[in-house]
Motif scaffolding. Structure first.
Motif, PDB file in Angstrom:
ATOM      1  N   ALA A 133     -26.184  37.762  94.046  1.00 49.12           N
ATOM      2  CA  ALA A 133     -25.322  36.627  94.365  1.00 49.12           C
ATOM      3  C   ALA A 133     -24.067  36.743  93.526  1.00 49.12           C
ATOM      4  O   ALA A 133     -24.135  36.914  92.313  1.00 49.12           O
ATOM      5  CB  ALA A 133     -26.051  35.321  94.053  1.00 49.12           C
ATOM      6  N   THR A 134     -22.907  36.680  94.198  1.00 53.12           N
ATOM      7  CA  THR A 134     -21.644  36.783  93.463  1.00 53.12           C
ATOM      8  C   THR A 134     -20.713  35.661  93.899  1.00 53.12           C
ATOM      9  O   THR A 134     -20.930  35.040  94.935  1.00 53.12           O
ATOM     10  CB  THR A 134     -20.933  38.121  93.747  1.00 53.12           C
ATOM     11  N   TRP A 135     -19.691  35.439  93.065  1.00 52.60           N
ATOM     12  CA  TRP A 135     -18.685  34.447  93.437  1.00 52.60           C
ATOM     13  C   TRP A 135     -17.381  34.770  92.725  1.00 52.60           C
ATOM     14  O   TRP A 135     -17.367  35.481  91.728  1.00 52.60           O
ATOM     15  CB  TRP A 135     -19.154  33.037  93.107  1.00 52.60           C
ATOM     16  N   ALA A 136     -16.295  34.232  93.246  1.00 52.24           N
ATOM     17  CA  ALA A 136     -14.981  34.478  92.661  1.00 52.24           C
ATOM     18  C   ALA A 136     -14.752  33.499  91.517  1.00 52.24           C
ATOM     19  O   ALA A 136     -15.234  32.363  91.560  1.00 52.24           O
ATOM     20  CB  ALA A 136     -13.899  34.285  93.724  1.00 52.24           C
ATOM     21  N   ALA A 137     -14.030  33.964  90.494  1.00 55.15           N
ATOM     22  CA  ALA A 137     -13.792  33.131  89.317  1.00 55.15           C
ATOM     23  C   ALA A 137     -13.129  31.809  89.697  1.00 55.15           C
ATOM     24  O   ALA A 137     -13.437  30.758  89.137  1.00 55.15           O
ATOM     25  CB  ALA A 137     -12.929  33.878  88.310  1.00 55.15           C
ATOM     26  N   GLU A 138     -12.229  31.834  90.690  1.00 57.50           N
ATOM     27  CA  GLU A 138     -11.503  30.596  91.027  1.00 57.50           C
ATOM     28  C   GLU A 138     -12.378  29.570  91.756  1.00 57.50           C
ATOM     29  O   GLU A 138     -12.021  28.410  91.851  1.00 57.50           O
ATOM     30  CB  GLU A 138     -10.236  30.896  91.843  1.00 57.50           C
ATOM     31  N   ASP A 139     -13.543  30.023  92.274  1.00 58.38           N
ATOM     32  CA  ASP A 139     -14.447  29.076  92.924  1.00 58.38           C
ATOM     33  C   ASP A 139     -15.338  28.348  91.915  1.00 58.38           C
ATOM     34  O   ASP A 139     -15.892  27.292  92.200  1.00 58.38           O
ATOM     35  CB  ASP A 139     -15.338  29.792  93.944  1.00 58.38           C
ATOM     36  N   GLY A 140     -15.485  28.950  90.745  1.00 56.27           N
ATOM     37  CA  GLY A 140     -16.277  28.310  89.697  1.00 56.27           C
ATOM     38  C   GLY A 140     -15.514  27.133  89.126  1.00 56.27           C
ATOM     39  O   GLY A 140     -14.303  26.959  89.349  1.00 56.27           O
ATOM     40  N   HIS A 141     -16.208  26.298  88.383  1.00 51.72           N
ATOM     41  CA  HIS A 141     -15.599  25.065  87.952  1.00 51.72           C
ATOM     42  C   HIS A 141     -16.150  24.696  86.596  1.00 51.72           C
ATOM     43  O   HIS A 141     -17.354  24.499  86.436  1.00 51.72           O
ATOM     44  CB  HIS A 141     -15.918  23.992  89.004  1.00 51.72           C
ATOM     45  N   LEU A 142     -15.239  24.633  85.594  1.00 58.47           N
ATOM     46  CA  LEU A 142     -15.665  24.289  84.246  1.00 58.47           C
ATOM     47  C   LEU A 142     -15.982  22.795  84.177  1.00 58.47           C
ATOM     48  O   LEU A 142     -15.191  21.967  84.624  1.00 58.47           O
ATOM     49  CB  LEU A 142     -14.535  24.639  83.263  1.00 58.47           C
ATOM     50  N   LEU A 143     -17.168  22.467  83.635  1.00 59.89           N
ATOM     51  CA  LEU A 143     -17.573  21.053  83.584  1.00 59.89           C
ATOM     52  C   LEU A 143     -17.251  20.449  82.228  1.00 59.89           C
ATOM     53  O   LEU A 143     -17.273  21.130  81.209  1.00 59.89           O
ATOM     54  CB  LEU A 143     -19.080  20.937  83.843  1.00 59.89           C
TER      55      LEU A 143
END
Lengths: 319, 357
Positions: free
Chosen positions: B345-355
């Protein structure tokens, strides 16, 4: 010999219990039914006997077998002008009026108490038991106590209109716990959210009570009043020592049975009073059937259409 | 502070026994807005609604409507009405009299209030049931009566407490659309309380997420879905995977977090060595059979592919921790074949979200 009767009594209790515990339901049911029917006979049998004996002719006796069935002789005797019958009729009319007053008082007090107990308040637990305590107080002692109290207060018993007050008092005290319990169970099942909705839609407390609360609980109030009426109508021991010269129907019956030769008019009188009670219960059933009318219209599936967007122009949306 | 609309300022509600039901609520709701209070049971959303309606008073703080202070004003005198959770219709009154009740209390004469009530009943499509008692109606119909009953009084705002809670799912979907259409048409403020994320997302102009007696986040459905502020919102909104770890450095505008499951890179900044968490939406996760990259990728076991009609939700296992992804519906056969297998499973850094911590 006595021991045999004890065993019979034990069997009457033990057989249905054993049937219920040890037999499967389809086998125990007929046995339980027999006992239930016996119970019904035991409960209503005396009433039936009384009814039959009240329909005898002139030579009718106080015990079975009934003679000269069927005649309304002892019913017409109730209308005779003999002094006994005159006082019986006066007793009936006094008792009916008294019971009506007690019914109204019981209904109002039960309603207000029920309303008060909807929310717990300081001491509500103790007050609850205090109200129920009058169920357990021996009636004759209450009557005796009040009688002394009236004596020391210098109030003569049974004189004038004031004389009715102690009678109404003891009868209402007797009936109140029953009415109160009726209202408690009514408010237990009561859904207060409708009241909240009423206030939300602009109703004052008084209007909420009149428009929502009362229509929803008033069969309960009526039931509490009915309790007051029947309990007052039959009240003897509490009334006995405080009534003075006011002779209610139960007191009158006591006087007749203890002092004069009994004739079957006692039975016709009994039937008449029972009929009055039945009439009241029937009235109650009719009233609650009418107010709680359940139509059999089936709930259709949610075919109420959808919100009518074309009607939205006519919507009460303000201007 | 705004002079129009509904304003809650510093509202607290502390119940006897020091139970804090609502804490530090500050909200401005514009006239005509559809706002949904969303949160798990016991989060304070219903208490907040009751405070707005006047069925409860705040322990401190103020409620104003169009600049007018509402504290101490009885529910009867507030220009807002409530559609109660179980409708709270008057069981002894017909549909017509239920709907006309508010007008009757306002002293509107009989002919006039019946005309208006009939119009409101027509609006909700119940004209042929006008003479029925509530118990002769189905749940959906009762709900419409409740709606007509409040609409007819022309309130400035309507409060709806779990309005769709008692309806079956199909009817819920239908009523969502109808309620929203009705609100747009009438232009009245709707304040709707629910614990159902899907319902909130589908109906609201703005969602107020409540949890532990406080407002956790306020925003549009899209904003909440994409940018949950903290872990509470991320997990309550669902369809988010949350990682915890320690900040180990930065890379351009990104911060690098060391987690138990490898390095993740996410937009934002945080001091090196501090603890941090990030969320990644299920829909932004990509599934492949390639080898895992050094950052923003994990090896997971695909347990179950759940077909949802328009998408497929993948339930996966990340070293005993659940991990989810959503892929387009047309990949169902492909992902179904991967059930029980290890995937990346991968994702782009810009889709992640710092909480926020």
């Amino acid at each position: 010999m006595t021991i045999i009767w004890y065993l019979v009594a034990l069997a009457i209790i033990a057989i249905p219990f054993a049937a219920m515990v040890f037999l499967p339901i389809n086998k125990s049911k007929p046995i339980l039914l027999v006992f239930f029917l016996l119970f019904i006979v035991f409960m209503y049998g005396p009433m039936l006997t009384m009814g039959v004996l009240s329909l005898q002719g002139t030579t009718g006796s106080m015990t079975l077998p009934a003679k000269e069935l069927f005649s309304f002789h002892w019913y017409s005797e109730l209308q005779s002008t003999s002094s006994v019958m005159v006082s019986v009729r006066q007793g009936i009319s006094k008792s009916l009026w008294l019971s009506l007053i007690v019914a109204v008082i019981t209904a109002i007090l039960s309603l207000t108490l029920g309303m008060a107990f909807r929310r717990a308040f300081r001491g509500s637990g103790i007050l609850f038991y205090a109200i129920l305590l009058s169920l357990m107080t021996p009636g004759l002692l209450l009557s005796l106590g009040l009688s002394f109290l009236l004596y020391y207060a210098g109030i003569a018993k049974g004189e004038g209109t004031v004389g009715y007050l102690p009678i109404i008092g003891v009868q209402a005290v007797w009936a109140l716990p029953f009415g109160f319990l009726v209202m408690m169970s009514v408010f237990n099942r009561y859904d207060a959210r409708a009241e909240e909705a009423a206030r939300d839609l602009g109703a004052s407390s008084v209007r909420t009570f009149r428009e929502v609360t009362l229509p929803l609980i008033w069969t309960g109030v009526f039931g509490a009043g009915l309790f007051g009426f029947t309990l007052a109508l039959n009240e003897f021991e509490r009334t006995f020592l405080v009534s003075g010269s006011i002779i209610t129907l139960p007191l009158q019956l006591y006087i007749i049975t203890s002092s004069s030769v009994l004739r079957p008019y006692v039975y016709s009188l009994g039937v008449v009073t029972i009929l009055i009670s039945f009439l009241l219960i029937a009235l109650f059933l009719v009233v609650s059937a009418v107010t709680g009318r359940k139509t059999t219209r089936a709930i259709e599936d949610d075919d109420g259409g959808s919100m009518n967007t074309s009607a939205m122009q006519a919507a009460p949306s303000g201007d | 502070m705004s002079d129009t609309g509904l304003v809650l300022k510093d509202v607290y509600r502390i119940f006897p026994g020091d139970v804090t039901a609502v804490s530090d609520v500050n909200l401005e709701i514009a006239n005509g807005e559809y706002v949904v209070f969303l949160g798990p049971s016991g989060c304070g959303k219903t208490t907040t609604l009751r405070i707005i309606a006047g069925h409860d008073e705040p322990s401190s703080g103020t409620v104003t409507i169009d600049g007018e202070l509402m504290n101490g004003v009885s529910p009867a005198k507030r220009p807002i009405t409530t559609v109660f959770q179980h409708y709270a219709l008057f069981p002894h009154k017909s549909v017509l009299n239920n709907v006309a009740f508010g007008l009757k209390m306002q002293g509107v004469d009989k002919a006039e209030r019946e005309t208006q009530a009939k119009a409101a009943i027509e609006l909700v499509g119940l004209t042929k049931f006008m003479d029925r008692k509530p118990r002769e109606l189905s749940g959906g119909q009762q709900q419409r009566v409740a709606l007509a009953r409040v609409l007819v009084t022309r309130p400035k705002a309507i409060l709806l407490d779990e309005p769709l809670g008692g309806l079956d799912r199909l009817l819920q979907m239908k009523m969502r659309v109808e309620l929203r259409a009705l609100q747009r048409e009438l232009g009245i403020t709707f304040i709707h309380v629910t614990h159902n994320q899907e319902e909130a997302l589908s109906m609201a102009d703005r969602i107020v997420v409540m949890g532990d007696a406080i407002v956790q986040q306020v925003g549009t459905p899209e904003h909440l879905a994409r940018h949950p502020r903290n872990e509470f919102v991320a997990s309550f909104m669902g369809d988010n995977n949350v990682f915890h770890g320690t900040v180990s450095g930065s890379n351009g505008g990104n911060v690098i977090i060391d987690t138990d499951y490898g390095k993740v890179e996410v937009e934002g900044s945080a001091a090196s060595g501090s603890t941090a968490s990030m969320a990644i939406r299920a829909a932004a996760v990509k599934i492949s059979t390639d080898a895992a990259p050094a950052t923003n990728g994990v090896r997971v076991r695909l347990d179950f592919a759940e077909y949802l009609g328009d998408s497929v939700k993948l339930h996966m296992d990340l070293d005993g921790k659940p991990f989810i992804a959503k892929v387009p519906e047309d990949r169902y056969a492909e992902v179904r074949a991967l059930e029980g297998k290890d995937v990346t499973a991968t994702w782009a850094a810009e889709d992640g979200h710092l909480l926020e911590q």
